[in-house]
Design a protein around this motif. Structure first.
Motif, PDB file in Angstrom:
ATOM      1  N   PRO A 141       0.811  -1.227   0.000  1.00 47.23           N
ATOM      2  CA  PRO A 141       0.000   0.000   0.000  1.00 47.23           C
ATOM      3  C   PRO A 141       0.842   1.275   0.000  1.00 47.23           C
ATOM      4  O   PRO A 141       0.439   2.280  -0.578  1.00 47.23           O
ATOM      5  CB  PRO A 141      -0.829  -0.119   1.292  1.00 47.23           C
ATOM      6  CG  PRO A 141      -0.874  -1.582   1.576  1.00 47.23           C
ATOM      7  CD  PRO A 141       0.437  -2.127   1.111  1.00 47.23           C
ATOM      8  N   SER A 142       2.013   1.236   0.650  1.00 43.36           N
ATOM      9  CA  SER A 142       2.854   2.438   0.687  1.00 43.36           C
ATOM     10  C   SER A 142       3.334   2.841  -0.694  1.00 43.36           C
ATOM     11  O   SER A 142       3.452   4.027  -1.001  1.00 43.36           O
ATOM     12  CB  SER A 142       4.056   2.207   1.612  1.00 43.36           C
ATOM     13  OG  SER A 142       4.821   1.098   1.159  1.00 43.36           O
ATOM     14  N   SER A 143       3.593   1.864  -1.565  1.00 42.65           N
ATOM     15  CA  SER A 143       4.007   2.182  -2.935  1.00 42.65           C
ATOM     16  C   SER A 143       2.878   2.854  -3.702  1.00 42.65           C
ATOM     17  O   SER A 143       3.103   3.820  -4.443  1.00 42.65           O
ATOM     18  CB  SER A 143       4.443   0.900  -3.659  1.00 42.65           C
ATOM     19  OG  SER A 143       5.527   0.296  -3.005  1.00 42.65           O
ATOM     20  N   LEU A 144       1.657   2.363  -3.513  1.00 43.16           N
ATOM     21  CA  LEU A 144       0.513   2.984  -4.176  1.00 43.16           C
ATOM     22  C   LEU A 144       0.256   4.380  -3.619  1.00 43.16           C
ATOM     23  O   LEU A 144      -0.097   5.300  -4.375  1.00 43.16           O
ATOM     24  CB  LEU A 144      -0.728   2.107  -4.003  1.00 43.16           C
ATOM     25  CG  LEU A 144      -0.666   0.713  -4.633  1.00 43.16           C
ATOM     26  CD1 LEU A 144      -1.933  -0.067  -4.312  1.00 43.16           C
ATOM     27  CD2 LEU A 144      -0.468   0.814  -6.133  1.00 43.16           C
ATOM     28  N   ASP A 145       0.436   4.541  -2.301  1.00 43.73           N
ATOM     29  CA  ASP A 145       0.248   5.865  -1.694  1.00 43.73           C
ATOM     30  C   ASP A 145       1.252   6.864  -2.254  1.00 43.73           C
ATOM     31  O   ASP A 145       0.927   8.042  -2.454  1.00 43.73           O
ATOM     32  CB  ASP A 145       0.391   5.770  -0.173  1.00 43.73           C
ATOM     33  CG  ASP A 145      -0.769   5.024   0.469  1.00 43.73           C
ATOM     34  OD1 ASP A 145      -1.834   4.926  -0.186  1.00 43.73           O
ATOM     35  OD2 ASP A 145      -0.606   4.526   1.601  1.00 43.73           O
ATOM     36  N   LEU A 146       2.474   6.393  -2.502  1.00 40.51           N
ATOM     37  CA  LEU A 146       3.501   7.285  -3.052  1.00 40.51           C
ATOM     38  C   LEU A 146       3.109   7.786  -4.437  1.00 40.51           C
ATOM     39  O   LEU A 146       3.274   8.973  -4.751  1.00 40.51           O
ATOM     40  CB  LEU A 146       4.836   6.550  -3.115  1.00 40.51           C
ATOM     41  CG  LEU A 146       6.042   7.350  -3.637  1.00 40.51           C
ATOM     42  CD1 LEU A 146       6.323   8.544  -2.731  1.00 40.51           C
ATOM     43  CD2 LEU A 146       7.262   6.458  -3.756  1.00 40.51           C
TER      44      LEU A 146
END
Length: 309
Positions: free
Chosen positions: A200-205
């Motif tokens: 999820p952190s990659s998508l948030d970025l």
């Protein structure tokens, strides 16, 4: 040599966060991928040799265990004689058929089947990847298509294959469609799992920086899903061969599936066992080739690219 540049700057004194800091450049050995591929090639050759030995032993033992008559049950040695011996034992090969003729018919049929399997495999994989991407980009498509896909998957292929041949014809297209269906469903499930496995952190970025769903798909989801993609490929390659043979068997005297039906009708059981052996060996080799390609691609572009074990 490839270059990886961290996003956190490091100052010349070893600290971080300074405005004059320069990014650290980590260089990955250009031979890492080549070494990984070389190891996988050697491993694949060992697996191939071991698989053939185990297959031959099991084949011989099971014929003895079930007391299969020699007129119907042929050993690995009989298959070798069928293809290469000028004077095989009686019943191994029809007297009207020479070794050269047997090789030409068997390997020619193998080439036809591999072509059908390749076309079906490519079509099935492309469609599976396209549908999986559509599922990620447009949720309503998944809700509409997945029940239909599961319904089709629950129908035995031997039941739906004749209908498909009636619709598409009994040529290369119809056979490739059957092979593609065998490839489609396992690949679709794996690809959907792979595209959703991103952190999820990659998508948030991507989202924080104004990126679109398409950018998240191409920059994050697809690279992350590469291991799932190649797992699908390894599973689907042998399935494509089986699907192509089924289509050939139903459509007529072409390829391994067609010629095995012809040989059975002529009581050429040496030819039947030879075709089965060629199909199994071709499936094993195709699986191992896919594993070598997987190692090469993941070593360069996969999640652990540049890392050595």
């Amino acid at each position: 040599m490839s270059t990886v540049t961290p996003t956190t700057p490091v100052s010349p004194a070893g600290g971080s966060g300074g405005s004059a800091a320069a990014p650290v450049t980590v260089r990955v050995s250009a031979g890492t991928a080549a070494k990984a591929v070389g190891r996988q090639v050697l491993r694949a050759l060992m697996i191939l040799v071991l698989s053939l030995i185990v297959l031959g032993v099991l084949w011989t033992v099971l014929l003895q265990l079930f007391d299969v008559p020699r007129a119907f049950g042929k050993t690995p040695g009989d298959v070798w004689s069928y293809l290469f011996s000028a004077t095989p034992e009686k019943g191994v090969r029809p007297t009207s058929l020479t070794a050269a003729d047997a090789r030409a018919a068997s390997f020619g049929a193998l080439g036809v089947t591999l072509w059908h399997a390749l076309v079906g495999f490519v079509v099935g994989m492309v469609v599976a990847i396209g549908i999986a991407c559509a599922f990620i980009l447009l949720k309503p498509i998944e809700f509409a298509f997945m029940p239909i896909a599961m319904l089709l998957r629950s129908v035995p292929l031997v039941a739906i294959a004749p209908v498909l041949l009636l619709i598409t014809g009994k040529g290369t297209v119809g056979i490739a469609v059957i092979a593609a269906i065998v490839v489609l469903f396992p690949a679709l499930v794996n690809m959907v799992l792979g595209l959703r496995s991103v952190s999820p952190s990659s998508l948030d970025l991507i989202k924080v920086n104004g990126g679109s769903k398409w950018m998240a798909l191409t920059k994050v989801r697809l690279p992350t899903s590469l291991p799932y993609l190649f797992a699908s490929i390894r599973i689907s390659v042998p399935g494509a061969v089986v699907g192509a043979m089924l289509g050939e068997w139903l459509s007529g005297f072409t390829g391994l599936g067609g010629i095995i039906s012809e040989y059975k009708g002529k009581a050429n059981y040496g030819g039947v066992w030879t075709i089965v052996a060629l199909a199994v060996i071709a499936s094993i080799v195709a699986y191992l080739v896919a594993s070598v390609v997987e190692t090469a691609v993941l070593a360069k572009w996969g999640p652990n690219a540049g890392k050595t074990g």
